[in-house]
Design a protein around this motif. Structure first.
Motif, mmCIF file in Angstrom:
data_model
loop_
_atom_site.group_PDB
_atom_site.id
_atom_site.type_symbol
_atom_site.label_atom_id
_atom_site.label_comp_id
_atom_site.label_asym_id
_atom_site.label_seq_id
_atom_site.Cartn_x
_atom_site.Cartn_y
_atom_site.Cartn_z
ATOM 1 N N GLU A 1 -12.221 38.231 42.568
ATOM 2 C CA GLU A 1 -11.944 36.992 41.830
ATOM 3 C C GLU A 1 -12.477 37.045 40.412
ATOM 4 O O GLU A 1 -11.886 36.491 39.494
ATOM 5 C CB GLU A 1 -12.681 35.809 42.495
ATOM 6 N N TYR A 2 -13.648 37.657 40.273
ATOM 7 C CA TYR A 2 -14.355 37.593 38.992
ATOM 8 C C TYR A 2 -13.895 38.663 38.014
ATOM 9 O O TYR A 2 -14.380 38.719 36.896
ATOM 10 C CB TYR A 2 -15.870 37.686 39.242
ATOM 11 N N TYR A 3 -13.006 39.530 38.447
ATOM 12 C CA TYR A 3 -12.505 40.576 37.555
ATOM 13 C C TYR A 3 -10.998 40.475 37.361
ATOM 14 O O TYR A 3 -10.362 41.409 36.884
ATOM 15 C CB TYR A 3 -12.909 41.965 38.089
ATOM 16 N N THR A 4 -10.430 39.337 37.772
ATOM 17 C CA THR A 4 -8.994 39.112 37.566
ATOM 18 C C THR A 4 -8.784 37.687 37.068
ATOM 19 O O THR A 4 -9.669 36.838 37.205
ATOM 20 C CB THR A 4 -8.205 39.255 38.896
ATOM 21 N N GLN A 5 -7.631 37.447 36.481
ATOM 22 C CA GLN A 5 -7.255 36.066 36.179
ATOM 23 C C GLN A 5 -5.792 35.875 36.579
ATOM 24 O O GLN A 5 -5.017 36.834 36.642
ATOM 25 C CB GLN A 5 -7.516 35.709 34.725
ATOM 26 N N VAL A 6 -5.457 34.622 36.843
ATOM 27 C CA VAL A 6 -4.131 34.317 37.394
ATOM 28 C C VAL A 6 -3.209 33.819 36.284
ATOM 29 O O VAL A 6 -3.560 32.915 35.537
ATOM 30 C CB VAL A 6 -4.260 33.237 38.496
ATOM 31 N N LYS A 7 -2.055 34.433 36.197
ATOM 32 C CA LYS A 7 -1.032 33.933 35.264
ATOM 33 C C LYS A 7 0.103 33.341 36.093
ATOM 34 O O LYS A 7 0.587 33.963 37.039
ATOM 35 C CB LYS A 7 -0.503 35.092 34.417
ATOM 36 N N THR A 8 0.524 32.127 35.757
ATOM 37 C CA THR A 8 1.617 31.478 36.475
ATOM 38 C C THR A 8 2.886 31.584 35.643
ATOM 39 O O THR A 8 2.884 31.235 34.462
ATOM 40 C CB THR A 8 1.272 29.984 36.703
ATOM 41 N N VAL A 9 3.959 32.059 36.259
ATOM 42 C CA VAL A 9 5.233 32.225 35.534
ATOM 43 C C VAL A 9 6.274 31.283 36.142
ATOM 44 O O VAL A 9 6.477 31.285 37.361
ATOM 45 C CB VAL A 9 5.732 33.689 35.627
ATOM 46 N N TRP A 10 6.880 30.455 35.317
ATOM 47 C CA TRP A 10 7.914 29.507 35.745
ATOM 48 C C TRP A 10 9.286 30.011 35.307
ATOM 49 O O TRP A 10 9.467 30.387 34.145
ATOM 50 C CB TRP A 10 7.692 28.144 35.071
ATOM 51 N N VAL A 11 10.241 29.992 36.207
ATOM 52 C CA VAL A 11 11.608 30.418 35.882
ATOM 53 C C VAL A 11 12.568 29.277 36.254
ATOM 54 O O VAL A 11 12.530 28.803 37.390
ATOM 55 C CB VAL A 11 11.997 31.685 36.701
ATOM 56 N N ASP A 12 13.351 28.863 35.310
ATOM 57 C CA ASP A 12 14.310 27.786 35.589
ATOM 58 C C ASP A 12 15.521 28.364 36.325
ATOM 59 O O ASP A 12 16.142 29.315 35.843
ATOM 60 C CB ASP A 12 14.740 27.149 34.262
ATOM 61 N N LEU A 13 15.812 27.804 37.496
ATOM 62 C CA LEU A 13 16.941 28.326 38.295
ATOM 63 C C LEU A 13 18.143 27.370 38.279
ATOM 64 O O LEU A 13 19.104 27.574 39.011
ATOM 65 C CB LEU A 13 16.505 28.547 39.751
#
Ligand code: NAD
Length: 483
Positions: free
Chosen positions: A469-481
């Protein structure tokens, strides 16, 4: 033995500090200078950050996770292949018994690298079931350039606890060992270079905390600091890191309670109480430095603890038979002996040890393992981390009193409970404010098990899947369908 002059590892190359300055490294068992090590300047730190960033954006960032994992695994293999040499180096600059270096700490470091190597291609994002018309997925990305700042008590192992997950998760690293114990970190850097880690992935920067360490903490190009050390240093790092809002994890001091109930296997508890404080000369953040003993067995138990302690004789750390080595530095020896004086002045009863000793060479920072009885919770040795071989025994009346006294500390790193009553054991474990509870054992570790602090012992966890957890970060990707 003189190991010569050691340079900084920056961008895959060995170089002197930009101003040419060096610092001596002393063998605490002989008081001899064994190496001269470069003292990195702010300019050197900047060069390391640029190299780490370039590697992140370049070859390391482009390498597949599996390939990265393979390299980290090989680093563990290489460490074991050179375990004899690495153990000797660790003992030379730290003074710990060679048995501990060779059979416990170097193998644990190798195992840690291999454990995290296995995670490299198993940590991934997910798809998220959001409301209609959209696809949402996450990417688990590295935090970026990670600085690992480590203390002198487990120089290689604590470095690896940070370097292994950082590299496995795709970060690049600037490793700063403590100025007293830089040799094994430099050797690790050398191994990584020889194994073909791209230049700049693992940089090793030696120097003092106040100059080199502070330059790291202040550098805006560093994304995360993984720090282990003194609680006051950690607080300073947290304040400085706020200016550039770096991610931080802090593994700090401890004053861990080792609680012995009258219904425990007392012989096992005696062994656990002494090993809990005297392993690594007590220079162990999780050391069971407060021995809480139930009043009804106090006298008998402390007599046994004192007898066992008196049999532990300090010796040449390079001798495979030695179980108790040299205190890591002159400063540390003086600090610990000062605590012994304070304890006597405050009315604690000296049951064993308490003196500096000569192992027959007239040299070295050796002292006797020390036990104090009749310690009360308000005494200095019950409250402050000594970080040396001094055990403070405190009596308690019952389960509630034991829990209250155990938790009466600003720290919360580890704890031990000795009892044959399974209900009591788990009840007490649930009430202790500490990151680790050992039941009928002490000081056991495994790379798969998380380690870290409650309260002022810090935050974040080392080892285990929780460290990821402490060596990664989360990127959220949104795609319009939407059609
Ligand atoms: P320390 O805080 O003096 O030094 C630790 C590291 O920080 C060294 O590399 C030092 O050079 C560097 N440093 C010092 N000042 C700095 C600054 N201003 N900016 C950046 N870096 C700086 O600690 P120490 O005396 O080396 O280690 C002993 C302490 O470490 C004890 O308190 C012990 O409990 C703690 N410790 C904690 C754990 C844990 O996991 N919680 C493990 C081992 C040791």
């Amino acid at each position: 033995m003189m190991l010569g002059r050691k340079q900084l590892l920056i961008d895959g190359e060995w170089r002197d500090a930009s101003d040419g300055k060096t610092q001596p490294v002393v063998n605490p068992a002989t008081e001899e200078v064994i190496a001269e090590v470069a003292s990195a300047t702010a300019e050197d730190v900047d060069a390391a950050v640029r190299a780490a960033r370039a590697a992140l954006e370049g070859p390391w960032g482009k390498m597949s996770a599996r390939e990265r994992g393979r390299l980290v695994y090989k680093l563990g293999e290489r460490l074991m292949a050179q375990a004899d040499d690495m153990a000797r180096l660790e003992t030379l600059h730290n003074g710990k018994p060679i048995t501990e270096s060779r059979h416990v700490e170097i193998p644990m470091a190798a195992e840690c690298l291999q454990y995290f190597a296995g995670w490299a291609d198993k940590v991934h994002g997910e798809t998220v079931p959001v409301k209609g018309g959209q696809l949402v997925y996450t990417l688990r990305e590295p935090v970026g350039v990670v600085a690992a700042i480590v203390p002198w008590n487990f120089p290689l192992l604590i470095a690896v606890w940070k370097v292994a997950p950082a590299l496995a998760m795709g970060n690049t690293v600037i490793l700063k060992p403590a100025s007293q114990t830089p040799l094994t970190a430099l050797a690790l850097g050398e191994m990584a270079t020889e194994l073909g880690f791209p230049a700049g992935v693992l940089n090793v920067i030696t120097g003092s905390g106040s100059t080199t360490g502070q330059a790291i903490v202040d550098h805006p190009g560093i994304n995360k600091i993984a720090f282990t050390g003194d609680t006051s240093t950690g607080k300073g790092i947290m304040r400085s890191a706020a200016d550039t809002l770096k991610h931080i994890t802090l593994e700090l001091g401890g004053k861990s309670p080792n609680i012995v109930f009258a219904d425990a296997d007392l012989d096992a508890a005696v062994r656990g109480a002494t090993m809990g404080i005297f392993y690594g000369k007590g220079e162990v953040c999780a050391a069971g430095s407060r021995l809480l003993v139930e009043a009804s067995i106090k006298d008998e138990f402390l007599t046994k603890v004192a007898e066992r302690t008196k049999k532990m004789v300090a010796g040449d750390p390079m001798n495979p038979k030695t179980r108790f080595g040299a205190i890591s530095s002159k400063t540390q020896l003086e600090r610990v002996l000062q605590y012994v004086e304070t304890a006597k002045n405050e009315g604690a009863t000296l049951l064993a040890g308490g003196e500096r000793v000569d192992i027959g060479t007239g040299k070295g920072y050796f002292m006797q393992p020390t036990v104090f009885g009749n310690v009360t919770v308000d005494m200095t040795i019950a409250k402050e981390e000594i970080f040396g071989p001094v055990l403070a025994a405190i009596e308690f009346a019952d389960v509630d009193d034991a829990i209250e006294k155990a938790n009466a500390s600003i720290y919360g790193l580890a704890s031990g409970v000795w009892t044959s009553d399974i209900k009591k054991a788990h009840y007490v474990a649930s009430k202790l404010k500490a990151g680790t509870v050992w039941i009928n054992t002490y000081n056991v570790y495994d790379t798969a098990a998380a380690f870290g602090g409650y309260k002022q012992s810090g935050f974040g966890r080392e080892m285990s899947m929780h460290a990821l957890e402490y060596y990664t970060q989360v990127k959220t990707v949104w795609v319009d369908l939407a059609q």
